[in-house]
Design a protein around this motif. Sequence first.
Motif, PDB file in Angstrom:
ATOM      1  N   TYR A   1       0.834  -1.198   0.000  1.00 34.46           N
ATOM      2  CA  TYR A   1       0.000   0.000   0.000  1.00 34.46           C
ATOM      3  C   TYR A   1       0.871   1.250   0.000  1.00 34.46           C
ATOM      4  CZ  TYR A   1       0.690   0.611   5.076  1.00 34.46           C
ATOM      5  OH  TYR A   1       1.219   0.803   6.325  1.00 34.46           O
ATOM      6  N   ASP A   2       0.308   2.306  -0.528  1.00 33.12           N
ATOM      7  CA  ASP A   2       0.944   3.616  -0.524  1.00 33.12           C
ATOM      8  C   ASP A   2      -0.151   4.657  -0.360  1.00 33.12           C
ATOM      9  OD1 ASP A   2       3.008   5.425  -0.549  1.00 33.12           O
ATOM     10  OD2 ASP A   2       3.206   5.484  -2.727  1.00 33.12           O
ATOM     11  N   PHE A   3       0.207   5.816   0.164  1.00 31.37           N
ATOM     12  CA  PHE A   3      -0.786   6.844   0.430  1.00 31.37           C
ATOM     13  C   PHE A   3      -0.133   8.213   0.369  1.00 31.37           C
ATOM     14  CE2 PHE A   3       1.029   5.579   4.473  1.00 31.37           C
ATOM     15  CZ  PHE A   3       1.349   6.792   5.062  1.00 31.37           C
ATOM     16  N   HIS A   4      -0.960   9.228   0.429  1.00 26.77           N
ATOM     17  CA  HIS A   4      -0.506  10.605   0.552  1.00 26.77           C
ATOM     18  C   HIS A   4      -0.882  11.079   1.947  1.00 26.77           C
ATOM     19  CE1 HIS A   4       0.554  11.254  -3.677  1.00 26.77           C
ATOM     20  NE2 HIS A   4      -0.424  10.399  -3.923  1.00 26.77           N
ATOM     21  N   PRO A   5      -0.023  11.886   2.565  1.00 28.06           N
ATOM     22  CA  PRO A   5      -0.392  12.385   3.894  1.00 28.06           C
ATOM     23  C   PRO A   5      -1.567  13.341   3.810  1.00 28.06           C
ATOM     24  CG  PRO A   5       1.674  13.360   3.163  1.00 28.06           C
ATOM     25  CD  PRO A   5       1.289  12.333   2.146  1.00 28.06           C
ATOM     26  N   HIS A   6      -2.195  13.527   4.927  1.00 22.11           N
ATOM     27  CA  HIS A   6      -3.361  14.417   5.010  1.00 22.11           C
ATOM     28  C   HIS A   6      -2.956  15.828   4.589  1.00 22.11           C
ATOM     29  CE1 HIS A   6      -7.090  16.093   6.480  1.00 22.11           C
ATOM     30  NE2 HIS A   6      -6.405  16.965   7.198  1.00 22.11           N
ATOM     31  N   GLU A   7      -3.719  16.407   3.682  1.00 24.23           N
ATOM     32  CA  GLU A   7      -3.459  17.769   3.229  1.00 24.23           C
ATOM     33  C   GLU A   7      -4.369  18.726   3.991  1.00 24.23           C
ATOM     34  OE1 GLU A   7      -4.033  17.742  -0.966  1.00 24.23           O
ATOM     35  OE2 GLU A   7      -2.474  16.251  -1.282  1.00 24.23           O
ATOM     36  N   SER A   8      -3.782  19.826   4.436  1.00 26.07           N
ATOM     37  CA  SER A   8      -4.545  20.776   5.229  1.00 26.07           C
ATOM     38  C   SER A   8      -4.182  22.199   4.825  1.00 26.07           C
ATOM     39  CB  SER A   8      -4.245  20.564   6.711  1.00 26.07           C
ATOM     40  OG  SER A   8      -4.896  21.535   7.479  1.00 26.07           O
ATOM     41  N   GLU A   9      -5.129  23.099   4.997  1.00 24.15           N
ATOM     42  CA  GLU A   9      -4.915  24.516   4.754  1.00 24.15           C
ATOM     43  C   GLU A   9      -4.726  25.276   6.069  1.00 24.15           C
ATOM     44  OE1 GLU A   9      -4.521  25.919   1.739  1.00 24.15           O
ATOM     45  OE2 GLU A   9      -4.710  23.890   0.921  1.00 24.15           O
ATOM     46  N   CYS A  10      -4.662  24.562   7.165  1.00 21.58           N
ATOM     47  CA  CYS A  10      -4.524  25.179   8.476  1.00 21.58           C
ATOM     48  C   CYS A  10      -3.122  25.786   8.609  1.00 21.58           C
ATOM     49  CB  CYS A  10      -4.764  24.143   9.572  1.00 21.58           C
ATOM     50  SG  CYS A  10      -4.539  24.809  11.225  1.00 21.58           S
ATOM     51  N   PRO A  11      -3.003  27.082   8.912  1.00 24.41           N
ATOM     52  CA  PRO A  11      -1.677  27.698   9.011  1.00 24.41           C
ATOM     53  C   PRO A  11      -0.827  27.139  10.150  1.00 24.41           C
ATOM     54  CG  PRO A  11      -3.407  29.297   9.517  1.00 24.41           C
ATOM     55  CD  PRO A  11      -4.071  28.045   9.091  1.00 24.41           C
TER      56      PRO A  11
END
Length: 170
Positions: A138-148
């Motif tokens: 398995y492979d994934f992308h980390p959680h993307e956030s717009e939180c500064p």
Amino acid sequence: MPKGKGAKGKGGGKAGGGGAGGATANMFSHDRPPMTPADLQKISDRWVTVELKLVTWTYLNFSIKVPSSTNLYIVEQRIKERHCGSITRLQLWKQQVHPKNVMKDFSRTLAQEFRLDDTLTAEDEAHNDTDPDCVIFYDFHPHESECPLLLRSPRDREDNYSANATKQGR
């Protein structure tokens, strides 16, 4: 001495119970047909060991033991639980990482995807303790956030702290 009128129904003994209670109990007691060996085999599912391997880092590899009738969606949920829900765009491969081995239909079961038999011999049981039945990469992308706050680098804090300390003469 004869008992009073009120004492007759309060005992609740087994013999001669009230009419409504006995009728309700008989109404819900169903006789089930005897189970055939084929029915028992459908209930007793084969358990398989699934080894889940992260493509980029072997430290996060782990194994789970699940019934062979488990959907790939459940495997996906177990991977997300393992990473505390902080992953997106999860991709699965069976046996090896190759474009032809990508698993896209998460409604399929492990038995369908890996062509597992429902029957398990004594040799398979001895073999089952040492080697996994299924290997999923398995492979994934980390959680993307717009939180500064989450996007801020920890080094920014150290740099700002040292700059403030030199201004104050520390």
